[in-house]
Design an enzyme around this catalytic site. Structure first.
Site, PDB file in Angstrom:
ATOM      1  N   GLY A  20       0.793  -1.218   0.000  1.00  0.00           N
ATOM      2  CA  GLY A  20       0.000   0.000   0.000  1.00  0.00           C
ATOM      3  C   GLY A  20       0.829   1.273   0.000  1.00  0.00           C
ATOM      4  O   GLY A  20       0.339   2.325  -0.391  1.00  0.00           O
ATOM      5  N   ASP A  68       2.497  -3.425   8.625  1.00  0.00           N
ATOM      6  CA  ASP A  68       3.839  -2.836   8.543  1.00  0.00           C
ATOM      7  C   ASP A  68       4.045  -2.227   7.160  1.00  0.00           C
ATOM      8  O   ASP A  68       3.162  -2.292   6.308  1.00  0.00           O
ATOM      9  CB  ASP A  68       4.922  -3.833   8.998  1.00  0.00           C
ATOM     10  CG  ASP A  68       5.325  -4.850   7.943  1.00  0.00           C
ATOM     11  OD1 ASP A  68       5.072  -4.644   6.741  1.00  0.00           O
ATOM     12  OD2 ASP A  68       5.911  -5.889   8.340  1.00  0.00           O
ATOM     13  N   VAL A  90       5.471  -2.844   4.377  1.00  0.00           N
ATOM     14  CA  VAL A  90       5.439  -3.538   3.081  1.00  0.00           C
ATOM     15  C   VAL A  90       4.201  -4.421   2.905  1.00  0.00           C
ATOM     16  O   VAL A  90       4.132  -5.216   1.978  1.00  0.00           O
ATOM     17  CB  VAL A  90       6.713  -4.385   2.851  1.00  0.00           C
ATOM     18  CG1 VAL A  90       7.926  -3.475   2.741  1.00  0.00           C
ATOM     19  CG2 VAL A  90       6.921  -5.406   3.963  1.00  0.00           C
ATOM     20  N   LYS A  91       3.227  -4.266   3.767  1.00  0.00           N
ATOM     21  CA  LYS A  91       2.032  -5.090   3.636  1.00  0.00           C
ATOM     22  C   LYS A  91       0.991  -4.435   2.705  1.00  0.00           C
ATOM     23  O   LYS A  91       1.124  -3.263   2.348  1.00  0.00           O
ATOM     24  CB  LYS A  91       1.431  -5.357   5.016  1.00  0.00           C
ATOM     25  CG  LYS A  91       2.360  -6.177   5.934  1.00  0.00           C
ATOM     26  CD  LYS A  91       2.820  -7.502   5.328  1.00  0.00           C
ATOM     27  CE  LYS A  91       3.252  -8.541   6.341  1.00  0.00           C
ATOM     28  NZ  LYS A  91       4.618  -8.390   6.847  1.00  0.00           N
ATOM     29  N   THR A  92      -0.041  -5.212   2.358  1.00  0.00           N
ATOM     30  CA  THR A  92      -1.006  -4.766   1.339  1.00  0.00           C
ATOM     31  C   THR A  92      -1.680  -3.450   1.715  1.00  0.00           C
ATOM     32  O   THR A  92      -1.901  -2.594   0.864  1.00  0.00           O
ATOM     33  CB  THR A  92      -2.078  -5.851   1.105  1.00  0.00           C
ATOM     34  OG1 THR A  92      -1.404  -7.052   0.738  1.00  0.00           O
ATOM     35  CG2 THR A  92      -3.041  -5.447   0.019  1.00  0.00           C
TER      36      THR A  92
END
Ligand SMILES: *Cc1c(COP(=O)(O)O)cnc(C)c1O
Length: 399
Positions: free
Chosen positions: A3, A183, A185-187
């Site tokens: 995201g 965190d 680097v999550k979607t």
């Protein structure tokens, strides 16, 4: 996939709402916060978006796993069955509870092999924790059957699979509890953050207090709260929740892009002789944040990776078999019990035993697996160009 690629005006607006009042904490200060409750708002949005009864935000996905385990009563003397391919947070959370992580083989779903799970059950098994890796899911029906049969808790680590579904239900909402990580680097991201989801009010109430030093949140102000049990500080801040609130509204856009890009890329990869794909128990529910593919042997895979690197197009691809964070092979700190503080005897023995246990089935899958991260900011043209390049380079390398 992440995201953060879509960070913009919407996130800034939500954060500014909080900065206007200066109330960065999620609890209390009812007057000065002027009706701004970003964490509460995000929890409500999570319940609505993912169809779960209750949501408790936390400071990270690791904190969410830890909180879920505490609320489910997992502690010293208990064993938690988890996959040998995951992120280090999975066993960190188990160890922090005093419980024993029991690592078992994966299958081509890239997470728990139900047969390996069955074989690992002992009278101490308290919980089975599938980790829905790389955007897709475990064989949940098979795992649920095992849990029901043995009266074991099912805890879903859905940190990497936000938006994925299984037979119409969101991943993370199917077990007794489930977690997401927000965190960076999550979607969807909060910068740092996580959530425990559950349909069990009792589990939720425990999570709510556990993440805030055991406060029961029933007093008229924080000072009047009682502490029915011990807790920690795993609170999210209003600034982080504000970012997540903007992000969750974009989730459907993210998923639509991921699915489109994933499908295009796959259409090229399917033309490479010898390539196969990860088994997805419910293909319509794949969040599509990664395209995970297999080659016939480790040698083929290494050759293919060399060729992709030489062509300058390996960035954004992951060979987990050789990765320090995600696969048992490189977890020496775990196998050598390199802990800053004393672990209990059961934990120490179980970890030392990992030095001798072979994960042949997992090795034979992971040594042939590459995951391609699907970017949200590629244009459709770029995805086609990427696919064509992959096809050309891989065909040549493998011929
Ligand atoms: C990211 C992640 C977590 C926890 O992440 P935090 O970085 O602590 O938010 C847990 N499990 C898996 C599988 C993850 O990918």
């Amino acid at each position: 996939m992440p995201g953060f690629e879509f960070f913009g005006e919407e996130e800034r607006k939500e954060v500014n709402d909080v900065l206007e009042t200066g109330i960065l904490m999620r609890y209390g200060f009812d007057g000065p916060r002027k009706g701004i409750w970003k964490s509460k708002e995000l929890e409500a949005a999570i319940c609505k978006t993912f169809g779960t009864g209750y949501a408790q935000l936390t400071s990270s996905g690791t904190a969410a796993l830890t909180t879920a385990m505490a609320a489910l009563g997992i502690g010293v003397g208990d064993e938690v069955i988890m996959p040998a391919f995951t992120f280090v947070a999975s066993f960190e959370a188990v160890l922090s509870m005093g419980a024993v992580p029991v690592l078992v083989d994966i299958d081509e779903t890239l997470t728990l092999d139900p047969k390996a799970v069955k074989a690992a059950i002992t009278p101490k098994t308290k919980c089975i924790m599938p980790v829905h890796m790389c955007g897709s899911m475990a064989d949940l029906d098979a795992l649920k059957t095992i849990c029901d049969e043995h009266q074991i808790i099912l805890l879903e680590d859905a940190c990497q699979s936000i938006g994925g579904t299984y037979k119409g239900k969101h991943l993370g909402t199917i077990g007794h509890a489930g977690t997401f990580s927000f965190d960076f680097v999550k979607t969807i991201t909060c910068g740092e953050g996580g959530v425990v989801m559950t349909n069990d009010q009792n589990v939720y109430t425990k999570c709510d207090a556990f993440t805030d030093h055991g406060h029961d949140h029933l007093g008229v102000d924080r000072g009047a709260d009682l502490h029915p049990f011990l807790g920690y500080n795993f609170r999210i801040s209003e600034l982080h929740a504000a970012v997540g609130l903007a992000q969750i509204r974009k989730l459907n856009t993210f998923l639509a892009i991921q699915r489109k890009h994933n499908q295009i890329l796959r259409s090229y990869m399917e033309q490479v002789p010898g390539i196969s794909f990860r088994v997805v128990p419910d293909p319509s529910g794949d969040s599509a944040s990664f395209l995970s593919w297999f080659l016939p042997s480790q040698a083929h895979t290494e050759k293919a990776i060399e060729a992709l690197k030489a062509a300058g197009i390996f960035a954004g691809n992951f060979y987990w078999f050789a990765n320090n964070w995600h696969y048992i092979k490189k977890w020496d700190h775990l196998k050598n019990v390199q802990s800053l503080y004393a672990l209990n005897d059961a934990q120490q023995n179980a970890l030392k035993k990992l030095q001798t246990i072979e994960f042949k089935a997992s090795d034979s899958i992971m040594s042939r697996c590459v995951s391609t991260a699907i970017s949200l900011v590629w244009t459709e043209e770029q995805v086609h160009a990427k696919g064509a390049q992959f096809l050309k380079v891989l065909k040549e390398a493998l011929s």
